[in-house]
Motif scaffolding. Structure first.
Motif, PDB file in Angstrom:
ATOM      1  N   ASP A   1       5.413 -20.671  10.246  1.00 51.46           N
ATOM      2  CA  ASP A   1       5.961 -19.264  10.299  1.00 51.46           C
ATOM      3  C   ASP A   1       5.704 -18.571   8.831  1.00 51.46           C
ATOM      4  O   ASP A   1       6.251 -18.823   7.909  1.00 51.46           O
ATOM      5  N   ALA A   2       4.598 -17.790   9.128  1.00 51.81           N
ATOM      6  CA  ALA A   2       4.410 -16.851   7.799  1.00 51.81           C
ATOM      7  C   ALA A   2       5.582 -15.970   7.313  1.00 51.81           C
ATOM      8  O   ALA A   2       6.221 -15.313   8.225  1.00 51.81           O
ATOM      9  N   GLY A   3       5.769 -15.978   5.986  1.00 46.78           N
ATOM     10  CA  GLY A   3       6.979 -14.925   5.739  1.00 46.78           C
ATOM     11  C   GLY A   3       6.432 -13.711   5.487  1.00 46.78           C
ATOM     12  O   GLY A   3       5.263 -13.288   6.117  1.00 46.78           O
ATOM     13  N   VAL A   4       7.042 -13.005   4.434  1.00 46.00           N
ATOM     14  CA  VAL A   4       6.258 -11.569   4.077  1.00 46.00           C
ATOM     15  C   VAL A   4       5.138 -11.669   3.408  1.00 46.00           C
ATOM     16  O   VAL A   4       5.293 -12.299   2.311  1.00 46.00           O
ATOM     17  N   THR A   5       4.082 -10.866   3.552  1.00 43.50           N
ATOM     18  CA  THR A   5       2.976 -10.874   2.889  1.00 43.50           C
ATOM     19  C   THR A   5       2.368  -9.684   2.493  1.00 43.50           C
ATOM     20  O   THR A   5       2.712  -8.593   3.270  1.00 43.50           O
TER      21      THR A   5
ATOM     22  N   THR B   1      -5.516   4.344 -12.639  1.00 44.25           N
ATOM     23  CA  THR B   1      -5.717   5.446 -13.721  1.00 44.25           C
ATOM     24  C   THR B   1      -4.621   6.434 -13.161  1.00 44.25           C
ATOM     25  O   THR B   1      -4.559   6.764 -12.291  1.00 44.25           O
ATOM     26  N   ARG B   2      -3.892   7.064 -14.318  1.00 45.97           N
ATOM     27  CA  ARG B   2      -3.209   8.179 -14.158  1.00 45.97           C
ATOM     28  C   ARG B   2      -3.764   9.225 -13.425  1.00 45.97           C
ATOM     29  O   ARG B   2      -4.958   9.764 -13.278  1.00 45.97           O
ATOM     30  N   GLY B   3      -3.230   9.922 -12.275  1.00 49.18           N
ATOM     31  CA  GLY B   3      -3.542  10.737 -11.549  1.00 49.18           C
ATOM     32  C   GLY B   3      -4.118  10.296 -10.165  1.00 49.18           C
ATOM     33  O   GLY B   3      -4.517  10.942  -9.150  1.00 49.18           O
ATOM     34  N   GLN B   4      -4.492   9.111 -10.196  1.00 49.11           N
ATOM     35  CA  GLN B   4      -5.149   8.514  -8.862  1.00 49.11           C
ATOM     36  C   GLN B   4      -4.081   8.105  -7.935  1.00 49.11           C
ATOM     37  O   GLN B   4      -3.033   8.473  -7.995  1.00 49.11           O
ATOM     38  N   GLN B   5      -4.541   7.698  -6.797  1.00 50.93           N
ATOM     39  CA  GLN B   5      -3.554   7.616  -5.540  1.00 50.93           C
ATOM     40  C   GLN B   5      -3.814   5.774  -5.019  1.00 50.93           C
ATOM     41  O   GLN B   5      -4.884   5.189  -5.569  1.00 50.93           O
ATOM     42  N   VAL B   6      -2.702   5.289  -4.823  1.00 46.98           N
ATOM     43  CA  VAL B   6      -2.804   3.934  -4.381  1.00 46.98           C
ATOM     44  C   VAL B   6      -2.284   3.668  -2.951  1.00 46.98           C
ATOM     45  O   VAL B   6      -1.167   4.360  -2.714  1.00 46.98           O
ATOM     46  N   THR B   7      -2.595   2.553  -2.431  1.00 50.26           N
ATOM     47  CA  THR B   7      -1.951   2.149  -1.171  1.00 50.26           C
ATOM     48  C   THR B   7      -1.775   0.798  -1.272  1.00 50.26           C
ATOM     49  O   THR B   7      -2.656  -0.084  -1.400  1.00 50.26           O
ATOM     50  N   LEU B   8      -0.635   0.402  -0.818  1.00 53.94           N
ATOM     51  CA  LEU B   8      -0.017  -1.067  -0.743  1.00 53.94           C
ATOM     52  C   LEU B   8       0.405  -1.412   0.570  1.00 53.94           C
ATOM     53  O   LEU B   8       0.839  -0.603   1.380  1.00 53.94           O
ATOM     54  N   ARG B   9       0.093  -2.711   0.882  1.00 52.31           N
ATOM     55  CA  ARG B   9       0.109  -3.195   2.321  1.00 52.31           C
ATOM     56  C   ARG B   9       1.164  -4.207   2.489  1.00 52.31           C
ATOM     57  O   ARG B   9       1.510  -5.049   1.643  1.00 52.31           O
ATOM     58  N   CYS B  10       1.943  -4.350   3.785  1.00 51.83           N
ATOM     59  CA  CYS B  10       2.975  -5.378   3.858  1.00 51.83           C
ATOM     60  C   CYS B  10       2.857  -5.598   5.218  1.00 51.83           C
ATOM     61  O   CYS B  10       2.935  -4.794   5.923  1.00 51.83           O
ATOM     62  N   SER B  11       3.073  -7.076   5.481  1.00 54.96           N
ATOM     63  CA  SER B  11       3.303  -7.396   6.888  1.00 54.96           C
ATOM     64  C   SER B  11       4.670  -8.150   6.835  1.00 54.96           C
ATOM     65  O   SER B  11       4.776  -9.259   5.981  1.00 54.96           O
TER      66      SER B  11
ATOM     67  N   PHE C   1      14.104 -10.409   3.581  1.00 53.76           N
ATOM     68  CA  PHE C   1      13.143 -11.321   2.865  1.00 53.76           C
ATOM     69  C   PHE C   1      12.017 -10.605   2.128  1.00 53.76           C
ATOM     70  O   PHE C   1      11.543  -9.795   2.843  1.00 53.76           O
ATOM     71  N   PHE C   2      11.904 -10.861   0.815  1.00 55.82           N
ATOM     72  CA  PHE C   2      10.874 -10.256   0.113  1.00 55.82           C
ATOM     73  C   PHE C   2       9.503 -10.723   0.111  1.00 55.82           C
ATOM     74  O   PHE C   2       9.409 -12.175   0.513  1.00 55.82           O
ATOM     75  N   GLY C   3       8.416 -10.209   0.199  1.00 59.82           N
ATOM     76  CA  GLY C   3       7.109 -10.638  -0.119  1.00 59.82           C
ATOM     77  C   GLY C   3       7.019 -11.083  -1.546  1.00 59.82           C
ATOM     78  O   GLY C   3       7.975 -10.755  -2.433  1.00 59.82           O
ATOM     79  N   GLN C   4       5.787 -11.492  -1.908  1.00 57.08           N
ATOM     80  CA  GLN C   4       5.471 -11.737  -3.434  1.00 57.08           C
ATOM     81  C   GLN C   4       5.312 -10.572  -4.255  1.00 57.08           C
ATOM     82  O   GLN C   4       5.455 -10.882  -5.624  1.00 57.08           O
TER      83      GLN C   4
END
Lengths: 112, 111
Positions: free
Chosen positions: A1-5, A14-24, A102-105
């Motif tokens: 059973d996979a946990g949170v990834t 860099t300052r001013g940029q955009q970022v996308t983080l993902r979670c399963s 439950f938390f991912g890494q």
């Protein structure tokens, strides 16, 4: 059973940029919450998604936005990055309201 | 602003001793209470949950809840060097579903 990834594990932007983080989420969980943890502090709640809707939001500016997909996975987007956005970003999944989360890494974001 | 307060420590105990970690919360309507362990550079790991007044035991860990005093504690018996970590107290308030965390207590167990 996979946990949170979460992906990626580390990111430098860099300052001013955009970022996308993902979670399963963990199998069987339908609720995803995002937290920001600065060094030496407890995690701070950003927002929570359930049934593809933002159910609750913490005290974070509109630069922080999110999304939940039909398979319950989620994304956190941060626009116009500031140096102060450097932190560990944590995703947590849970089932019914108020039950164990439950938390991912985590994703370590560094803004330079 | 709903708050969760913890003594930041560090709390130092010798190997084999009992470590006692404490937490107070401000939202009297809170219903769910959790303890997480976080090793340096890692994410929080859930170790105990408690929902009603009294004690809950799981192995070497005992969580204690007193809603009248708005107080939660975690006891670690027979402390081991591997228990050295930051312990985070988290509460789900009456109004929502989000976890509200304290700043954490750093525990150091010396061998």
């Amino acid at each position: 059973d996979a946990g949170v990834t979460q992906s990626p594990t580390h990111l430098i932007k860099t300052r001013g940029q955009q970022v996308t983080l993902r979670c399963s989420p963990k199998s069987g969980h339908d609720t995803v919450s995002w937290y920001q943890q600065a060094l030496g502090q407890g995690p701070q709640f950003i927002f929570q998604y359930y049934e593809e809707e933002e159910r609750q939001r913490g005290n974070f500016p509109d630069r922080f936005s999110g999304h939940q997909f039909p398979n319950y996975s989620s994304e956190l987007n941060v626009n116009a990055l500031l140096l102060g956005d450097s932190a560990l970003y944590l995703c947590a999944s849970s089932g019914q309201q108020g039950t164990e989360a439950f938390f991912g890494q985590g994703t370590r974001l560094t803004v330079v | 602003q709903k708050e969760v307060e913890q003594n930041s420590g560090p709390l130092s105990v010798p190997e084999g001793a009992i470590a006692s970690l404490n937490c107070t919360y401000s939202d009297r309507g809170s219903q769910s209470f959790f303890w997480y362990r976080q090793y340096s550079g890692k994410s929080p790991e859930l170790i105990m949950s408690i929902y009603s007044n009294g004690d809950k035991e799981d192995g070497r860990f005992t969580a204690q809840l007193n809603k009248a005093s708005q107080y939660v504690s975690l006891l670690i018996r027979d402390s081991q060097p591997s228990d050295s970590a930051t312990y985070l107290c988290a509460v789900v308030g009456q109004a929502g579903t989000a976890l509200i965390f304290g700043k954490g207590t750093t525990l150091s167990v010396s061998s």
